[in-house]
Structure formats: structure tokens, C-alpha cells
Design a protein around this motif. Structure first.
Motif, PDB file in Angstrom:
ATOM      1  N   ILE A 178       0.856  -1.180   0.000  1.00 29.17           N
ATOM      2  CA  ILE A 178       0.000   0.000   0.000  1.00 29.17           C
ATOM      3  C   ILE A 178       0.895   1.233   0.000  1.00 29.17           C
ATOM      4  N   PHE A 179       1.049   1.833  -1.196  1.00 28.21           N
ATOM      5  CA  PHE A 179       1.845   3.048  -1.354  1.00 28.21           C
ATOM      6  C   PHE A 179       0.937   4.250  -1.134  1.00 28.21           C
ATOM      7  N   GLN A 180       1.429   5.210  -0.363  1.00 23.64           N
ATOM      8  CA  GLN A 180       0.617   6.375  -0.022  1.00 23.64           C
ATOM      9  C   GLN A 180       1.390   7.661  -0.286  1.00 23.64           C
ATOM     10  N   THR A 181       0.701   8.630  -0.866  1.00 26.19           N
ATOM     11  CA  THR A 181       1.258   9.972  -1.020  1.00 26.19           C
ATOM     12  C   THR A 181       0.270  10.971  -0.426  1.00 26.19           C
ATOM     13  N   TYR A 182       0.759  11.814   0.458  1.00 33.76           N
ATOM     14  CA  TYR A 182      -0.049  12.835   1.115  1.00 33.76           C
ATOM     15  C   TYR A 182       0.456  14.190   0.629  1.00 33.76           C
ATOM     16  N   THR A 183      -0.424  14.999   0.046  1.00 33.21           N
ATOM     17  CA  THR A 183      -0.034  16.273  -0.556  1.00 33.21           C
ATOM     18  C   THR A 183      -0.805  17.426   0.070  1.00 33.21           C
ATOM     19  N   ASN A 184      -0.067  18.450   0.464  1.00 33.91           N
ATOM     20  CA  ASN A 184      -0.657  19.696   0.954  1.00 33.91           C
ATOM     21  C   ASN A 184      -0.858  20.611  -0.254  1.00 33.91           C
ATOM     22  N   LEU A 185      -2.099  20.844  -0.631  1.00 29.95           N
ATOM     23  CA  LEU A 185      -2.398  21.648  -1.812  1.00 29.95           C
ATOM     24  C   LEU A 185      -2.371  23.150  -1.548  1.00 29.95           C
ATOM     25  N   SER A 186      -2.240  23.525  -0.294  1.00 27.14           N
ATOM     26  CA  SER A 186      -2.214  24.957   0.027  1.00 27.14           C
ATOM     27  C   SER A 186      -0.878  25.581  -0.358  1.00 27.14           C
ATOM     28  N   ASN A 187      -0.934  26.831  -0.765  1.00 23.31           N
ATOM     29  CA  ASN A 187       0.289  27.582  -1.052  1.00 23.31           C
ATOM     30  C   ASN A 187       0.764  28.407   0.129  1.00 23.31           C
ATOM     31  N   THR A 188      -0.023  28.414   1.210  1.00 16.19           N
ATOM     32  CA  THR A 188       0.290  29.333   2.300  1.00 16.19           C
ATOM     33  C   THR A 188       0.375  28.679   3.678  1.00 16.19           C
ATOM     34  N   GLN A 189      -0.389  27.633   3.949  1.00 17.50           N
ATOM     35  CA  GLN A 189      -0.410  27.105   5.309  1.00 17.50           C
ATOM     36  C   GLN A 189       0.083  25.660   5.382  1.00 17.50           C
ATOM     37  N   ARG A 190       0.701  25.344   6.514  1.00 14.04           N
ATOM     38  CA  ARG A 190       1.153  23.992   6.772  1.00 14.04           C
ATOM     39  C   ARG A 190      -0.053  23.093   7.051  1.00 14.04           C
ATOM     40  N   MET A 191       0.132  21.788   6.902  1.00 12.96           N
ATOM     41  CA  MET A 191      -0.978  20.851   7.076  1.00 12.96           C
ATOM     42  C   MET A 191      -0.589  19.754   8.066  1.00 12.96           C
ATOM     43  N   PRO A 192      -1.142  19.826   9.291  1.00 14.70           N
ATOM     44  CA  PRO A 192      -0.842  18.783  10.282  1.00 14.70           C
ATOM     45  C   PRO A 192      -1.817  17.611  10.137  1.00 14.70           C
ATOM     46  N   PHE A 193      -1.308  16.396  10.313  1.00 16.47           N
ATOM     47  CA  PHE A 193      -2.190  15.225  10.265  1.00 16.47           C
ATOM     48  C   PHE A 193      -1.470  14.012  10.840  1.00 16.47           C
ATOM     49  N   SER A 194      -2.245  13.015  11.165  1.00 20.90           N
ATOM     50  CA  SER A 194      -1.712  11.673  11.382  1.00 20.90           C
ATOM     51  C   SER A 194      -2.514  10.728  10.500  1.00 20.90           C
ATOM     52  N   THR A 195      -1.949   9.569  10.251  1.00 19.84           N
ATOM     53  CA  THR A 195      -2.582   8.629   9.340  1.00 19.84           C
ATOM     54  C   THR A 195      -2.255   7.211   9.762  1.00 19.84           C
ATOM     55  N   GLY A 196      -3.034   6.270   9.247  1.00 15.97           N
ATOM     56  CA  GLY A 196      -2.794   4.874   9.581  1.00 15.97           C
ATOM     57  C   GLY A 196      -3.764   3.964   8.864  1.00 15.97           C
ATOM     58  N   LEU A 197      -3.627   2.684   9.123  1.00 16.70           N
ATOM     59  CA  LEU A 197      -4.549   1.674   8.616  1.00 16.70           C
ATOM     60  C   LEU A 197      -5.095   0.876   9.790  1.00 16.70           C
ATOM     61  N   HIS A 198      -6.240   0.232   9.547  1.00 16.03           N
ATOM     62  CA  HIS A 198      -6.944  -0.487  10.624  1.00 16.03           C
ATOM     63  C   HIS A 198      -7.304  -1.897  10.131  1.00 16.03           C
ATOM     64  N   PRO A 199      -6.299  -2.737   9.805  1.00 18.94           N
ATOM     65  CA  PRO A 199      -6.625  -4.062   9.261  1.00 18.94           C
ATOM     66  C   PRO A 199      -7.321  -4.959  10.288  1.00 18.94           C
ATOM     67  N   TYR A 200      -8.386  -5.614   9.831  1.00 20.64           N
ATOM     68  CA  TYR A 200      -9.085  -6.620  10.623  1.00 20.64           C
ATOM     69  C   TYR A 200      -8.675  -7.993  10.085  1.00 20.64           C
ATOM     70  N   PHE A 201      -7.880  -8.730  10.838  1.00 17.45           N
ATOM     71  CA  PHE A 201      -7.433 -10.041  10.395  1.00 17.45           C
ATOM     72  C   PHE A 201      -8.354 -11.130  10.939  1.00 17.45           C
ATOM     73  N   LEU A 202      -8.717 -12.046  10.071  1.00 14.63           N
ATOM     74  CA  LEU A 202      -9.597 -13.147  10.445  1.00 14.63           C
ATOM     75  C   LEU A 202      -8.855 -14.111  11.364  1.00 14.63           C
TER      76      LEU A 202
END
Length: 290
Positions: A145-169
Motif C-alpha cells: 500500500i503506497f501512499q502519497t499525502y499532498t498539501n495543496l495549500s500555497n500558504t499554510q502547513r498541514m498537520p495530520f496523522s494517518t494509519g490503517l486499521h486491518p481486521y485479520f480473520l
């Protein structure tokens, strides 16, 4: 030989297959870009509550939901930015919104690329302009799972966290053994710290353990009842692993997060993208029958 098929079920579902290896994934873009099935050697590896999944008003329980722009929850579902209060439910909104398919390929592997872009609705919860690009790649017994996170703003920073939530059988959770690269974990139900002994009690009503200060970039689970080893590997942006399960349910979750709960308020381990910039991350799942 690799193949990609599209079916109209309850939702449009893309099936990516490695026919020589009898492996496949199902991807449902309009339901949060979620992977709902991952099979290796025709053996299903993911849990999915089908009734909840078919109800668009409910948050999916199962598959591999995407967590953005927070992981976990916020106190009272609230955070403050530039003096204004905003509200986000647990794990954010990416898992509930439709994603757009922008490409696929069956050359050398089966892959599909999805995009989620900010809009008027997302800005009411999260006042930033962004683009998320996820590419799912299937080959043999591995899912990347390749991920790219892009801030489209020209003026402000973008704070975030990210993750996945796999449910394994896991029909028999008594036969699970975990190798999570951390010396300790915190029981989120009690707030207490414990040494990591790679075990948990499946008789508990809920197991909710957070592992930080990771000492490696891979977590391994052995399911002796199925003769199965699953390896979850990740790039260094992922600082936290959460192990979650509930009693009498045939699943366990191993969740790679870039930051723990409430990081949007505390700033702890937050990703803070500069205007116009992007960052990339990778998670790889590998299943081996032993």
C-alpha cells in the motif's frame, strides 16, 4: 498472470488477482477506498461484517479501513486550530468518503490507484486542502500500500496523522502469537503500562493495547491454528502499533499509526507538511502458510 475485474455488487468492487498464486484483493472505492478481502492461496485473511458493510450509514467493521487525518479519537471529538474549534470523529473521515479510481495495471503485478481530495465538506471538519493518493499492489503473497499525502495549500502547513486499521480473520485467537517490536505497551482501558510479553488474553472483553517507541519496522503474527504467518512492515513514519480485539469476535486488529490519539491537539509525532509539499509512506502485508 495478473487480472483486474470490476463487478457491480452493493458497491462497485474491483478484484485484483495473481492467478498463478491464487491470491486476490477486493477494493471498494466508494466505501472509503477500503480493501474488503485479501486471499492468499484461496484462503481469506481478512474479517468483514457484511451487514454493517452494506449499510452506508454505518462505519465499516472489517477489511482495511484508512485512517486520516487522525488516528484514534480526540477528547470530546474536538481540536483547536487558529483559535477555532473543529470536530472530528474517531479515526477521521477518509474511511467514510468515496475515493476516485485514477488508474490500474496488470503488468508485472495487479495494481489500482485511488485518490481522495479535499472539498467543502472535509473543510468543515479539517480546514486544509489536501490530496491523498493510495496505490494497492498485489503480487504473490504480498500486498503493498503506497501512499502519497499532498498539501495543496500555497500558504499554510498541514498537520495530520494517518494509519490503517486491518481486521485479520482469526477463528481461534488462543493460537495467536505476536512479535511487536516494542518493550512495553499501554493498556488503553486502564491507562497502565505493561512489559511486552507477546501475548494477550482472548477471554478479556476487550484488548486495546498501544505500542510506542518501536524498535523495528516489522510486526509479525503467528496463527498456529491456520499454520499462518502474517508480517506487517512499514516505513519509519509509522511510530505506533495498536492491537485491538473484542471478545467473541473472530478478528484481531494490528493498526500501524503515525501518531497516537490526540496528536492534532498535542502536536506529538504529528506530520506537519509544508505548503505545496508531499510525503510518501509504504505499508506491506505478507502472508506465509507454514
Amino acid at each position: 498472470m495478473f487480472a483486474i475485474a470490476l463487478q457491480q455488487k452493493k458497491y462497485k468492487t474491483y478484484t485484483l488477482s495473481d492467478l498463478a498464486f491464487n491470491s486476490s484483493i477486493n477494493v471498494v472505492p466508494e466505501r472509503g477506498g477500503i480493501i474488503t478481502s485479501w486471499c492468499v492461496k484461496n484462503q481469506e485473511l481478512l474479517f468483514l461484517d457484511a451487514k454493517i458493510f452494506e449499510n452506508p450509514e454505518l462505519t465499516v467493521r472489517g477489511g482495511i479501513p484508512i485512517l486520516f487525518p487522525i488516528c484514534g479519537n480526540l477528547p470530546n471529538n474536538k481540536y483547536k486550530y487558529n483559535g477555532n474549534n473543529y470536530f472530528l470523529k474517531q479515526h477521521g473521515f477518509a474511511q467514510d468518503l468515496p475515493w476516485e479510481v485514477i488508474g490500474n495495471s496488470n503488468k508485472d503485478r495487479a495494481s489500482i490507484t485511488l485518490v481522495l481530495t479535499s472539498n467543502r465538506l472535509t473543510r468543515t471538519f479539517y480546514p486544509f486542502d489536501f490530496k491523498l493518493t493510495f496505490t494497492y499492489q498485489l503480487k504473490g503473497n504480498s500486498l503493498e500500500i503506497f501512499q502519497t499525502y499532498t498539501n495543496l495549500s500555497n500558504t499554510q502547513r498541514m498537520p495530520f496523522s494517518t494509519g490503517l486499521h486491518p481486521y485479520f480473520l482469526a477463528p481461534n485467537k488462543h493460537q495467536l502469537h505476536f512479535n511487536i517490536p516494542s518493550m512495553q505497551y499501554m493498556d488503553r482501558n486502564t491507562g497502565t503500562l505493561h512489559d511486552n510479553d507477546c501475548k494477550f488474553d482472548p477471554k478479556l472483553d476487550e484488548v486495546d493495547a498501544i505500542f510506542e517507541k518501536l524498535t523495528g519496522l516489522a510486526t509479525t503474527v503467528y496463527d498456529r491454528s491456520r499454520g499462518l504467518k502474517i508480517t506487517l512492515s512499514y516505513t519509519s513514519a509509522y511510530s505506533t502499533i495498536v492491537l485491538w480485539t473484542v471478545k467473541n469476535q473472530d478478528f484481531y486488529c494490528l493498526e500501524p499509526w503515525t501518531a497516537p490519539c490526540n496528536s492534532l491537539n498535542t502536536g506529538y509525532r504529528i506530520v506537519d507538511l509544508e505548503p505545496g509539499s508531499s510525503c510518501e509512506m509504504l505499508i506491506r502485508l505478507t502472508a506465509t502458510f507454514v
